[in-house]
Motif scaffolding. Structure first.
Motif, PDB file in Angstrom:
ATOM      1  N   ALA A 249       0.726  -1.144  -0.182  1.00 37.38           N
ATOM      2  CA  ALA A 249      -0.039  -0.085   0.044  1.00 37.38           C
ATOM      3  C   ALA A 249       0.753   1.274   0.158  1.00 37.38           C
ATOM      4  N   ALA A 250       1.790   1.234   0.696  1.00 38.09           N
ATOM      5  CA  ALA A 250       2.979   2.390   0.690  1.00 38.09           C
ATOM      6  C   ALA A 250       3.511   2.614  -0.515  1.00 38.09           C
ATOM      7  N   ARG A 251       4.052   1.565  -1.026  1.00 36.53           N
ATOM      8  CA  ARG A 251       4.722   1.543  -2.416  1.00 36.53           C
ATOM      9  C   ARG A 251       3.738   2.199  -3.534  1.00 36.53           C
ATOM     10  N   GLY A 252       2.554   1.572  -3.333  1.00 39.54           N
ATOM     11  CA  GLY A 252       1.575   2.296  -4.440  1.00 39.54           C
ATOM     12  C   GLY A 252       1.287   3.784  -4.112  1.00 39.54           C
ATOM     13  N   ILE A 253       1.026   4.477  -3.106  1.00 41.02           N
ATOM     14  CA  ILE A 253       0.954   5.776  -2.498  1.00 41.02           C
ATOM     15  C   ILE A 253       2.110   6.364  -3.408  1.00 41.02           C
ATOM     16  N   PHE A 254       3.224   5.930  -3.035  1.00 37.10           N
ATOM     17  CA  PHE A 254       4.406   6.688  -3.437  1.00 37.10           C
ATOM     18  C   PHE A 254       4.883   6.628  -4.949  1.00 37.10           C
ATOM     19  N   ASP A 255       4.164   5.545  -5.555  1.00 35.91           N
ATOM     20  CA  ASP A 255       4.387   5.434  -7.076  1.00 35.91           C
ATOM     21  C   ASP A 255       3.369   6.145  -7.712  1.00 35.91           C
ATOM     22  N   ARG A 256       2.316   6.359  -7.162  1.00 35.75           N
ATOM     23  CA  ARG A 256       1.121   7.378  -7.685  1.00 35.75           C
ATOM     24  C   ARG A 256       1.798   8.686  -7.554  1.00 35.75           C
TER      25      ARG A 256
END
Length: 74
Positions: free
Chosen positions: A10-17
């Motif tokens: 989830a954290a990685r997804g936020i930073f990717d976005r």
């Protein structure tokens, strides 16, 4: 008490976005012009250009972010 720390995916997804949104902002000429004008008005353009080895009129959000990075960090 529930665990409030985000999971790695989830954290990685936020930073990717956020990275994708940043790239889109950096590509917009109106955003680049607004950042350049702001840096020029506040007399920060020469300093940012020197730190990022950039041409003053080519400054934008990407160069501003690079200038704000710690010298010893990413």
């Amino acid at each position: 008490m529930p665990n409030l720390s985000p999971t790695a995916p989830a954290a990685r997804g936020i930073f990717d976005r956020l990275d994708v949104e940043w790239d889109v902002l950096c590509a917009q000429t109106s955003v680049q012009a607004a950042v350049t004008d702001w840096l020029m008005a506040d007399r920060l353009a020469d300093d940012v250009a020197a730190v990022t080895d950039s041409w003053v009129r080519g400054l934008g959000p990407a160069q501003l972010l690079a200038a704000l990075q710690p010298l010893n960090g990413p």
